[in-house]
Write a protein that holds these residues in place. Sequence first.
Motif, PDB file in Angstrom:
ATOM      1  N   GLY B  88       0.789  -1.222   0.000  1.00 23.91           N
ATOM      2  CA  GLY B  88       0.000   0.000   0.000  1.00 23.91           C
ATOM      3  C   GLY B  88       0.818   1.266   0.000  1.00 23.91           C
ATOM      4  N   PRO B  89       0.162   2.397   0.255  1.00 30.10           N
ATOM      5  CA  PRO B  89       0.796   3.709   0.055  1.00 30.10           C
ATOM      6  C   PRO B  89       1.936   4.008   1.023  1.00 30.10           C
ATOM      7  CG  PRO B  89      -1.405   3.945   0.995  1.00 30.10           C
ATOM      8  CD  PRO B  89      -1.230   2.509   0.656  1.00 30.10           C
ATOM      9  N   ALA B  90       2.013   3.282   2.146  1.00 30.05           N
ATOM     10  CA  ALA B  90       3.079   3.563   3.106  1.00 30.05           C
ATOM     11  C   ALA B  90       4.410   2.958   2.678  1.00 30.05           C
ATOM     12  CB  ALA B  90       2.687   3.050   4.488  1.00 30.05           C
ATOM     13  N   ARG B  91       4.374   2.194   1.576  1.00 26.29           N
ATOM     14  CA  ARG B  91       5.564   1.440   1.177  1.00 26.29           C
ATOM     15  C   ARG B  91       6.766   2.346   0.884  1.00 26.29           C
ATOM     16  NH1 ARG B  91       5.958  -3.970  -0.401  1.00 26.29           N
ATOM     17  NH2 ARG B  91       7.806  -4.418  -1.622  1.00 26.29           N
ATOM     18  N   VAL B  92       6.557   3.395   0.097  1.00 24.87           N
ATOM     19  CA  VAL B  92       7.669   4.291  -0.255  1.00 24.87           C
ATOM     20  C   VAL B  92       8.235   4.943   1.006  1.00 24.87           C
ATOM     21  CG1 VAL B  92       8.371   6.342  -1.563  1.00 24.87           C
ATOM     22  CG2 VAL B  92       6.776   4.700  -2.581  1.00 24.87           C
ATOM     23  N   ALA B 146      12.334  -3.323  -3.869  1.00 27.98           N
ATOM     24  CA  ALA B 146      11.392  -3.024  -2.780  1.00 27.98           C
ATOM     25  C   ALA B 146      10.315  -2.046  -3.232  1.00 27.98           C
ATOM     26  CB  ALA B 146      12.142  -2.461  -1.582  1.00 27.98           C
ATOM     27  N   LEU B 147      10.695  -1.114  -4.120  1.00 25.67           N
ATOM     28  CA  LEU B 147       9.730  -0.111  -4.586  1.00 25.67           C
ATOM     29  C   LEU B 147       8.994  -0.592  -5.838  1.00 25.67           C
ATOM     30  CD1 LEU B 147      11.973   3.069  -4.189  1.00 25.67           C
ATOM     31  CD2 LEU B 147       9.992   2.460  -2.780  1.00 25.67           C
ATOM     32  N   ALA B 148       9.367  -1.775  -6.339  1.00 26.95           N
ATOM     33  CA  ALA B 148       8.845  -2.264  -7.612  1.00 26.95           C
ATOM     34  C   ALA B 148       8.936  -1.146  -8.643  1.00 26.95           C
ATOM     35  CB  ALA B 148       7.405  -2.769  -7.460  1.00 26.95           C
ATOM     36  N   ALA B 149      10.088  -0.476  -8.659  1.00 22.20           N
ATOM     37  CA  ALA B 149      10.273   0.705  -9.520  1.00 22.20           C
ATOM     38  C   ALA B 149      10.613   0.299 -10.943  1.00 22.20           C
ATOM     39  CB  ALA B 149      11.395   1.573  -8.956  1.00 22.20           C
TER      40      ALA B 149
END
Lengths: 201, 201
Positions: B88-92, B146-149
């Motif tokens: 979810g949004p807290a990941r970054v 980790a960020l799936a960037a």
Amino acid sequence: MSLEARVPQQDRSRATRQRLLEAAIDCLATVGWSGSTVAVVAERAGVSRGATQHHFPTREDLVTAAVEHISSQRIDALRASLADLPAGPARVETVVGMIGEMYSGTMFRAALQLWVAASSDEQLRAKVVPLEAHVGREAHRLTVEALAADEVKPGVREAIQATLDLARGLGLANLLTDDSKRRARVLAEWTRMLEDVLTAS
Amino acid sequence: MSLEARVPQQDRSRATRQRLLEAAIDCLATVGWSGSTVAVVAERAGVSRGATQHHFPTREDLVTAAVEHISSQRIDALRASLADLPAGPARVETVVGMIGEMYSGTMFRAALQLWVAASSDEQLRAKVVPLEAHVGREAHRLTVEALAADEVKPGVREAIQATLDLARGLGLANLLTDDSKRRARVLAEWTRMLEDVLTAS
């Protein structure tokens, strides 16, 4: 002694002091903290031990004066470069580049030696911390001015602080190898991100 | 000697080595490079000079092993913390916070002492540079994962590099004074800026 004779002597004394301080910075940046003794600095400056001891009786005196000298040099260099900025869209890019410069090169290397030495030396730390706080505040203030940034806008103050922190981190990344190509790419992207923050309504 | 007797001895030897390496890192972080001699490290580890010399005949050997140990510890710590991420949004925000952690604390302080010592010591530099390049690559790769960037998107690769550079700069800012409150504000704004880059189409 007449006034005429005293003034040049004061000038010579000031020039000697200046030479010692610059040699101290140069020593710190190249041979590191433990190699930068009074004797080594005096020899590099081409100043006799006697004259050196007259200006700086102890290593502590020399180092403290060098810390102050580094601090004001770093601020002066930034102020001078920011005074002559282009207008228009290249302004942010130019300012970011100048801050990047501030945290690379000899002055940064010398300052880094001091910070690291101060981290395990209470007396030195007591001198370095207030000077470094002053440099940090001045660098921030000059950057805000140069960018005509509105710090009331959300995120602007933090984004400008991040610019200085990023430049410090890039300076560290450049310590052991030439990182200038990668740094240029990172700063280009950073410029774009900072422009977004500065121009957001 | 039987196999049964040998194995515990190997375990003890490994534990002694580990204790010496951890003492070396602890010494570097607290008393600095010049204070971290073999004798000081051995005493801090509670290991005899003889046993210490058996594991690390010279200071160079001890320091090199400590560099390698620091490098793998820093990567392992990052890998472990990234393995257990919220969705979810807290990941970054979480990832940015973890990278901030990686560049503060004892491990960073010890590594900083090594970098700075290596900047005026060719032999040490030759050992530190490849290890540091490895840590940098691994930290970058783990962060991207980790960020799936998507690094094909313009600016994403540079923004992730900037995250690591920023964290390094914040680590330096935290060296002489407790900078954690300011760091939290800078990283919060950085998280917002990084999210914009990651989600831009």
